[in-house]
Structure formats: structure tokens, C-alpha cells
Design an enzyme around this catalytic site. Sequence first.
Site, PDB file in Angstrom:
ATOM      1  N   SER A   3       1.000  -1.243   0.087  1.00  0.00           N
ATOM      2  CA  SER A   3       0.102   0.118  -0.102  1.00  0.00           C
ATOM      3  C   SER A   3       0.786   1.205   0.017  1.00  0.00           C
ATOM      4  O   SER A   3       2.003   1.226   0.557  1.00  0.00           O
ATOM      5  CB  SER A   3      -0.799  -0.118   1.278  1.00  0.00           C
ATOM      6  OG  SER A   3      -1.535   1.397   1.587  1.00  0.00           O
TER       7      SER A   3
ATOM      8  N   TYR B 160      -2.299  -0.150  10.589  1.00  0.00           N
ATOM      9  CA  TYR B 160      -2.161  -0.593   9.273  1.00  0.00           C
ATOM     10  C   TYR B 160      -0.929  -0.288   8.593  1.00  0.00           C
ATOM     11  O   TYR B 160      -0.476  -1.228   7.631  1.00  0.00           O
ATOM     12  CB  TYR B 160      -3.651  -0.163   8.627  1.00  0.00           C
ATOM     13  CG  TYR B 160      -3.472  -0.436   7.239  1.00  0.00           C
ATOM     14  CD1 TYR B 160      -3.965  -1.662   6.607  1.00  0.00           C
ATOM     15  CD2 TYR B 160      -3.526   0.497   6.131  1.00  0.00           C
ATOM     16  CE1 TYR B 160      -3.856  -1.882   5.370  1.00  0.00           C
ATOM     17  CE2 TYR B 160      -3.595   0.201   4.604  1.00  0.00           C
ATOM     18  CZ  TYR B 160      -3.870  -1.095   4.520  1.00  0.00           C
ATOM     19  OH  TYR B 160      -3.893  -1.111   3.014  1.00  0.00           O
TER      20      TYR B 160
HETATM   21  N1  LIG Z   1      -8.799  -0.187  -1.537  1.00  0.00           N
HETATM   22  C1  LIG Z   1      -7.581   0.491  -1.426  1.00  0.00           C
HETATM   23  O1  LIG Z   1      -7.759   1.618  -1.705  1.00  0.00           O
HETATM   24  C2  LIG Z   1      -6.301  -0.167  -1.135  1.00  0.00           C
HETATM   25  C3  LIG Z   1      -5.181   0.545  -0.886  1.00  0.00           C
HETATM   26  C4  LIG Z   1      -3.868   0.089  -0.795  1.00  0.00           C
HETATM   27  C5  LIG Z   1      -3.821  -1.106  -0.344  1.00  0.00           C
HETATM   28  N2  LIG Z   1      -4.943  -2.005  -0.489  1.00  0.00           N
HETATM   29  C6  LIG Z   1      -4.781  -3.323  -0.145  1.00  0.00           C
HETATM   30  O2  LIG Z   1      -5.295  -4.351  -1.239  1.00  0.00           O
HETATM   31  C7  LIG Z   1      -5.698  -5.462  -0.597  1.00  0.00           C
HETATM   32  C8  LIG Z   1      -6.947  -6.142  -1.198  1.00  0.00           C
HETATM   33  O3  LIG Z   1      -7.857  -5.169  -0.501  1.00  0.00           O
HETATM   34  P1  LIG Z   1      -9.196  -4.362  -0.974  1.00  0.00           P
HETATM   35  O4  LIG Z   1      -9.293  -2.802  -1.172  1.00  0.00           O
HETATM   36  O5  LIG Z   1      -9.559  -5.268  -2.413  1.00  0.00           O
HETATM   37  O6  LIG Z   1     -10.400  -4.443  -0.004  1.00  0.00           O
HETATM   38  P2  LIG Z   1     -11.672  -5.616   0.328  1.00  0.00           P
HETATM   39  O7  LIG Z   1     -12.586  -5.277  -0.998  1.00  0.00           O
HETATM   40  O8  LIG Z   1     -11.920  -5.281   1.802  1.00  0.00           O
HETATM   41  O9  LIG Z   1     -10.945  -6.895   0.036  1.00  0.00           O
HETATM   42  C9  LIG Z   1     -10.152  -7.598   1.061  1.00  0.00           C
HETATM   43  C10 LIG Z   1     -10.287  -9.122   0.776  1.00  0.00           C
HETATM   44  O10 LIG Z   1      -9.264  -9.660   1.703  1.00  0.00           O
HETATM   45  C11 LIG Z   1      -9.981 -10.829   2.229  1.00  0.00           C
HETATM   46  N3  LIG Z   1      -9.322 -11.128   3.518  1.00  0.00           N
HETATM   47  C12 LIG Z   1      -9.439 -10.540   4.700  1.00  0.00           C
HETATM   48  N4  LIG Z   1      -8.823 -11.346   5.724  1.00  0.00           N
HETATM   49  C13 LIG Z   1      -8.760 -12.372   5.272  1.00  0.00           C
HETATM   50  C14 LIG Z   1      -8.494 -13.893   5.682  1.00  0.00           C
HETATM   51  N5  LIG Z   1      -7.937 -13.956   7.097  1.00  0.00           N
HETATM   52  N6  LIG Z   1      -8.400 -14.772   5.021  1.00  0.00           N
HETATM   53  C15 LIG Z   1      -8.650 -14.738   3.753  1.00  0.00           C
HETATM   54  N7  LIG Z   1      -9.009 -13.439   3.033  1.00  0.00           N
HETATM   55  C16 LIG Z   1      -9.224 -12.257   3.888  1.00  0.00           C
HETATM   56  C17 LIG Z   1     -11.298 -10.179   2.148  1.00  0.00           C
HETATM   57  O11 LIG Z   1     -12.234 -11.455   2.560  1.00  0.00           O
HETATM   58  P3  LIG Z   1     -13.775 -11.310   3.335  1.00  0.00           P
HETATM   59  O12 LIG Z   1     -14.445 -11.294   2.188  1.00  0.00           O
HETATM   60  O13 LIG Z   1     -13.668 -12.784   3.975  1.00  0.00           O
HETATM   61  O14 LIG Z   1     -13.730 -10.365   4.296  1.00  0.00           O
HETATM   62  C18 LIG Z   1     -11.578  -9.755   0.963  1.00  0.00           C
HETATM   63  O15 LIG Z   1     -11.676 -10.776  -0.012  1.00  0.00           O
HETATM   64  C19 LIG Z   1      -5.394  -5.786   0.732  1.00  0.00           C
HETATM   65  O16 LIG Z   1      -4.152  -6.105   1.117  1.00  0.00           O
HETATM   66  C20 LIG Z   1      -5.190  -4.051   1.117  1.00  0.00           C
HETATM   67  O17 LIG Z   1      -4.373  -3.531   2.097  1.00  0.00           O
HETATM   68  C21 LIG Z   1      -6.169  -1.307  -0.746  1.00  0.00           C
END
Ligand SMILES: NC(=O)c1ccc[n+]([C@@H]2O[C@H](COP(=O)([O-])OP(=O)(O)OC[C@H]3O[C@@H](n4cnc5c(N)ncnc54)[C@H](OP(=O)(O)O)[C@@H]3O)[C@@H](O)[C@H]2O)c1
Length: 280
Positions: free
Chosen positions: A141, A154
Site C-alpha cells: 500500500s 495498518y
Molecule cells: N482499496 C484500497 O484503497 C487499497 C489501497 C492500498 C492497499 N490495499 C490493499 O489491497 C488488498 C485488498 O484490499 P481491497 O481494497 O480489495 O479490500 P476489500 O474489498 O475489503 O477486500 C479484502 C479481501 O481480503 C480478504 N481477507 C481479509 N482477511 C482475510 C483472511 N484472514 N483470509 C482470507 N481472506 C481475507 C477479504 O475477505 P472477506 O470477504 O472474507 O472479508 C476480501 O476478499 C489489501 O491487502 C489492502 O491492504 C487496498
Amino acid sequence: MRHKPQVVLITGATRGIGRVTALHMAERGHQVIATGRNQDLLATLAGEAKQRSLPITTATMDVNDDADVQSVVQQALRDFGRINALVNNAGYGLWGPIEELEIDELRAVFETNLFAVVRLSQAVIPQMRERESGTIVNVGSMAGQVTLPVNGAYSATKFALEAISRAMHMELAHAGIRVTLIEPGVFQTDFHKNVVIGRRVMKPGSPNMERTLRMRTKPPAENRLRADPIRVAWRIRQAIEGKRVKARYATGIDAHAGKYAARLAPDWLIDYVLTKALRW
Ligand SMILES: NC(=O)c1ccc[n+]([C@@H]2O[C@H](COP(=O)([O-])OP(=O)(O)OC[C@H]3O[C@@H](n4cnc5c(N)ncnc54)[C@H](OP(=O)(O)O)[C@@H]3O)[C@@H](O)[C@H]2O)c1
């Protein structure tokens, strides 16, 4: 398809970046193993894949569960004979000023955002070593470059992931295994809805509750600023298909800006701008 089909295992593929990446990689002809905790969301993804004849198999996997990880990896090797690429994407945000975060809340976010990356990587590396090829894509991130009030925990997981990923990038290159880190800015996913707020911050008498909630009530304009997660999926795909892979890729205008600000601007200026902008 120009590229040889690869077997790609993605964590956290039930929502957001993971789901979009699963569909995108399958559209490119790669065999995707989309993993996640939520059975209903996995079934919906499997249904969409079937309807569109996309090569996606789904598997239940909590990244914090050793048995789940071993079983999914072994099954994938039985079904497809190899895992060419691993996308360590699963993650969530923990919000709260450090003074009020419980140690178990900190441990939990490190488990998912950092230790699970190591667990998954260690599970797939042996067969990559045997074939002297493979790609591991870690989703970091912009928060691994710059931190904010309330976001310190985080950010700490993502700063730590920068170090782990960079070390792996160097350690595994001679074995033919490429490791890269994607550093997204702010993207439109369920991430912000799924952020966990520290328990103590939400208790009456907390000196931080009001400020924390004020930060959570985002100005409507911010939603418009969040970019389409397909951009992150494109970057992940380029890393997996590309001939050469860099140690890390900032993804999104805000991520580039944050990275250069962190390198060039003095700490006091960054802190001043961020605390003012966030009304902390
Ligand atoms: N969106 C942003 O702005 C952003 C920016 C920078 C970095 N990121 C990074 O991108 C990655 C994906 O995030 P996202 O934005 O797509 O968020 P999201 O829509 O909340 O998706 C997160 C995913 O991670 C899964 N997850 C969380 N804990 C888990 C566990 N213990 N075992 C298996 N799966 C798990 C969730 O599953 P459930 O459905 O079971 O909850 C969901 O599928 C993360 O690493 C986040 O830190 C996101």
C-alpha cells in the site's frame, strides 16, 4: 493469447482487488485459483466464471489457517501440477490512535497483512524452486510509504511488508523466483467499509472517538477520487506476465505522489499537511 497460461493462486479473491484480479487474469486465459473465507461470495464468483466460461476454480481459505493453506496448495498441485504465481492480496485496515489499540487487535492485523504473506509464500516456494520459476506478487500500500493519524497500525503492517517483500525479491532471484510489491493508492473497493476500528476508541470517555469518527465521515468528493481497482489488476497481470519485474510498483497517482513526497519533503511538512487535511 500471447502469453503462456499460468496457474495463479489469489488470496482474498471474494471482493475488491482480489476479485477483479481473478476475473482479469482468467479473461487473459490464465488458470486462476480464487481463494477466500466467504462461501457465499466464492459461490457467486464461481457462478460468474461458469457463466462466462472463465478458467477459475474457487477454494475456501483463511490465510491465517495453516491447515487451509496446506490443503489448498496441495489440491492445486494435484489438479494443475504447479502454481506459477501467487498473489498475496488478502488484507484489512485497523483504525485507531496507537494509544488506544489493544495488543490483540495489533496482532490480528499483523497476522493477516504480514505473517500470512510469509505463510503462503513458504507454502508455494518449494515447487517454484523445483521448476526454477515463479512469481510472487504482494499487495502492499501507499500506507507502506507514508503514515497517517489513526492509520499507524495498518501502515506498520505495510511498512513491514515493504521490508519482507524487498528481502524476498533479493533472496529468491537466483532461484528464478520473482517477488514484487504493488503499492496501491486509494481504490474503490470494500476496504473502507471493512476497516476495523479499535474497541477502546469506540468506548465512551475515549479522548479520540470524536476525531476518529470525524475522519471516518469522508467528504463525498473522496469517493469520486477512489480509482477503479482494475488498474491494480492490470499492474498485477503485468508483473506476472512481464519478462522483468521490479521490486515494487506504486499504483495510482496518489501512490506516486505519496512516494515522492516521502522521499523529498521534510517530515514536518508531510505531518503538517496530513494532520491539517485530515482535520486531526
Ligand atoms: N482499496 C484500497 O484503497 C487499497 C489501497 C492500498 C492497499 N490495499 C490493499 O489491497 C488488498 C485488498 O484490499 P481491497 O481494497 O480489495 O479490500 P476489500 O474489498 O475489503 O477486500 C479484502 C479481501 O481480503 C480478504 N481477507 C481479509 N482477511 C482475510 C483472511 N484472514 N483470509 C482470507 N481472506 C481475507 C477479504 O475477505 P472477506 O470477504 O472474507 O472479508 C476480501 O476478499 C489489501 O491487502 C489492502 O491492504 C487496498
